[in-house]
Design a protein around this motif. Sequence first.
Motif, PDB file in Angstrom:
ATOM      1  N   ASN A  39      -1.105   2.271  -5.133  1.00  0.00           N
ATOM      2  CA  ASN A  39      -0.568   3.310  -4.255  1.00  0.00           C
ATOM      3  C   ASN A  39      -1.529   4.503  -4.288  1.00  0.00           C
ATOM      4  O   ASN A  39      -2.522   4.483  -5.034  1.00  0.00           O
ATOM      5  CB  ASN A  39       0.862   3.722  -4.674  1.00  0.00           C
ATOM      6  N   ALA A  40      -1.207   5.522  -3.538  1.00  0.00           N
ATOM      7  CA  ALA A  40      -2.133   6.665  -3.420  1.00  0.00           C
ATOM      8  C   ALA A  40      -2.345   7.353  -4.771  1.00  0.00           C
ATOM      9  O   ALA A  40      -3.468   7.746  -5.116  1.00  0.00           O
ATOM     10  CB  ALA A  40      -1.594   7.665  -2.395  1.00  0.00           C
ATOM     11  N   ASP A  41      -1.285   7.473  -5.566  1.00  0.00           N
ATOM     12  CA  ASP A  41      -1.425   8.137  -6.864  1.00  0.00           C
ATOM     13  C   ASP A  41      -2.317   7.325  -7.802  1.00  0.00           C
ATOM     14  O   ASP A  41      -3.106   7.878  -8.566  1.00  0.00           O
ATOM     15  CB  ASP A  41      -0.045   8.333  -7.526  1.00  0.00           C
ATOM     16  N   HIS A  42      -2.167   5.991  -7.743  1.00  0.00           N
ATOM     17  CA  HIS A  42      -3.008   5.123  -8.574  1.00  0.00           C
ATOM     18  C   HIS A  42      -4.476   5.336  -8.212  1.00  0.00           C
ATOM     19  O   HIS A  42      -5.338   5.486  -9.086  1.00  0.00           O
ATOM     20  CB  HIS A  42      -2.585   3.646  -8.383  1.00  0.00           C
ATOM     21  N   ALA A  44      -5.842   7.958  -6.927  1.00  0.00           N
ATOM     22  CA  ALA A  44      -6.270   9.282  -7.398  1.00  0.00           C
ATOM     23  C   ALA A  44      -6.523   9.246  -8.907  1.00  0.00           C
ATOM     24  O   ALA A  44      -7.491   9.844  -9.395  1.00  0.00           O
ATOM     25  CB  ALA A  44      -5.201  10.322  -7.055  1.00  0.00           C
ATOM     26  N   ARG A  45      -5.645   8.529  -9.645  1.00  0.00           N
ATOM     27  CA  ARG A  45      -5.818   8.447 -11.115  1.00  0.00           C
ATOM     28  C   ARG A  45      -7.111   7.698 -11.474  1.00  0.00           C
ATOM     29  O   ARG A  45      -7.811   8.060 -12.407  1.00  0.00           O
ATOM     30  CB  ARG A  45      -4.610   7.764 -11.775  1.00  0.00           C
ATOM     31  N   CYS A  46      -7.416   6.648 -10.697  1.00  0.00           N
ATOM     32  CA  CYS A  46      -8.669   5.906 -10.951  1.00  0.00           C
ATOM     33  C   CYS A  46      -9.864   6.826 -10.720  1.00  0.00           C
ATOM     34  O   CYS A  46     -10.817   6.828 -11.489  1.00  0.00           O
ATOM     35  CB  CYS A  46      -8.775   4.683 -10.043  1.00  0.00           C
ATOM     36  N   GLU A  51      -7.027   6.963 -15.426  1.00  0.00           N
ATOM     37  CA  GLU A  51      -6.682   5.560 -15.641  1.00  0.00           C
ATOM     38  C   GLU A  51      -7.927   4.714 -15.373  1.00  0.00           C
ATOM     39  O   GLU A  51      -8.656   4.961 -14.418  1.00  0.00           O
ATOM     40  CB  GLU A  51      -5.568   5.170 -14.657  1.00  0.00           C
ATOM     41  N   LYS A  52      -8.156   3.701 -16.249  1.00  0.00           N
ATOM     42  CA  LYS A  52      -9.302   2.838 -16.006  1.00  0.00           C
ATOM     43  C   LYS A  52      -8.930   1.829 -14.929  1.00  0.00           C
ATOM     44  O   LYS A  52      -7.931   1.115 -15.055  1.00  0.00           O
ATOM     45  CB  LYS A  52      -9.705   2.110 -17.293  1.00  0.00           C
ATOM     46  N   GLY A  53      -9.672   1.803 -13.867  1.00  0.00           N
ATOM     47  CA  GLY A  53      -9.399   0.837 -12.803  1.00  0.00           C
ATOM     48  C   GLY A  53     -10.648   0.672 -11.971  1.00  0.00           C
ATOM     49  O   GLY A  53     -11.494   1.568 -11.925  1.00  0.00           O
ATOM     50  N   TYR A  54     -10.788  -0.461 -11.350  1.00  0.00           N
ATOM     51  CA  TYR A  54     -11.961  -0.678 -10.497  1.00  0.00           C
ATOM     52  C   TYR A  54     -11.716  -0.030  -9.143  1.00  0.00           C
ATOM     53  O   TYR A  54     -10.605  -0.061  -8.618  1.00  0.00           O
ATOM     54  CB  TYR A  54     -12.247  -2.173 -10.363  1.00  0.00           C
ATOM     55  N   ILE A  55     -12.763   0.573  -8.602  1.00  0.00           N
ATOM     56  CA  ILE A  55     -12.653   1.355  -7.372  1.00  0.00           C
ATOM     57  C   ILE A  55     -13.509   0.736  -6.265  1.00  0.00           C
ATOM     58  O   ILE A  55     -13.026   0.420  -5.185  1.00  0.00           O
ATOM     59  CB  ILE A  55     -13.143   2.807  -7.640  1.00  0.00           C
TER      60      ILE A  55
END
Length: 393
Positions: A39-42, A44-46, A51-55
């Motif tokens: 979602n949009a917040d996820h 933004a966190r990435c 938060e560790k996440g692939y972008i």
Amino acid sequence: MNTKDSGFSSKLIHSGGIDDALGSVTTPIYQTSTFKFQNADHGARCFSGEEKGYIYTRLGNPTIEDLEVTMTELENGYGGLAVASGMAAVNTVYLSILEAGDHMIGHFAVYGPSRGIMEKFYPQYNIEADFLDTTNIENIEKTIKPNTKLIYLETPANPTMDIADISAISALAKKHGILLCVDNTFCSPYLQKPLDLGADIVLHSMTKFINGHADIVGGVVVAKEKDIYEKLKFVMMNMGFNIDPNQAWLARRGLKTLAVRMEKAQANAMEVAEFLENHPKVEWVLFPGLKSHPQYELGLKQMSGPGAVISFGVKGGLEAGKTVMNSVKLSILAVSLGGIETLIQHPASMTHSKLSKEARAGAGITDELVRISIGIEDAKDIMDDLDQALGQV
Ligand code: LCS
């Protein structure tokens, strides 16, 4: 699997390893340019790093990360970056460490373009360099200036096989607040670990021993400390030097057999070097495994094996060397090195041809020098081939 305490060969096989929900034994190729956010917040966190996440693949990709984590573990570093080529690795270091007004000291016989780009391109940004014989530490000490920020070694060096004392140079660099980078392409971490010897950054052309199969071009940079890693990462991401996931996957696959390939190649190389040294048509041989190598003892101290690249001069000079290169049948006349096949080439007219004749002469890259990278064929076949080629002289 946590491989932090595993042996080197187990790390080669099991390091990295991105969790895959479907149970794939090998890391999948994540052939995607971009990654979906929950979602949009996820998203933004990435982006904020919360938060560790692939972008987006230029910024990070699981297949690439698998390779980076493995290389970082093998070199005992803090963090690594896989990039599009060895030259992308070299320039990631130059651009991250050197600012306008800075000075760098490099070994005089590094891979041609690693010196050529510094001498021809970086002066426009007011970055200056001295390339000298780093096997003599006094040369380095004499040349250090208040604005010297980087010492750049390649050991053993391409193609003269010079060996520089990483520990001693690192102590000198630390005394002057200078960073030390070592191009470890000729050894791979299987034979030499520059970060353990005091270097701050280690890099490779993965095109060579790391991948080992002459089927990709790639590079990697590993930093000992977080702050240097972050600088390198900023440059890599924003210059767009990243490797592509397919190439990263091939490099990671090739890397699994590094130990067995290196053992076989260097055992072959030892036999071939001795054969060449005793051959009546050969004038001289440079190989870290031979007692005749000028830094043989130092090699024994900082490398766990001599590697598989040999330079030699044929009696009769350049013309005789050309005859050998034109007569080989098993060895392939081609640049590059560190693969499973034996490759032979002539640095003065090929890999180091863009350096000035004076720069080559000063660095010991003579016109008669022939370089051979020994593969994992049968040693006897390599020697028989060289013998018949030398017989044409
Ligand atoms: N560092 C070393 C020690 C190298 O030998 C090379 C390439 C590079 C960096 C650059 O890596 P690349 O961008 O090609 O992956 N050396 C070559 C050679 O000796 N023959 O062909 C390429």
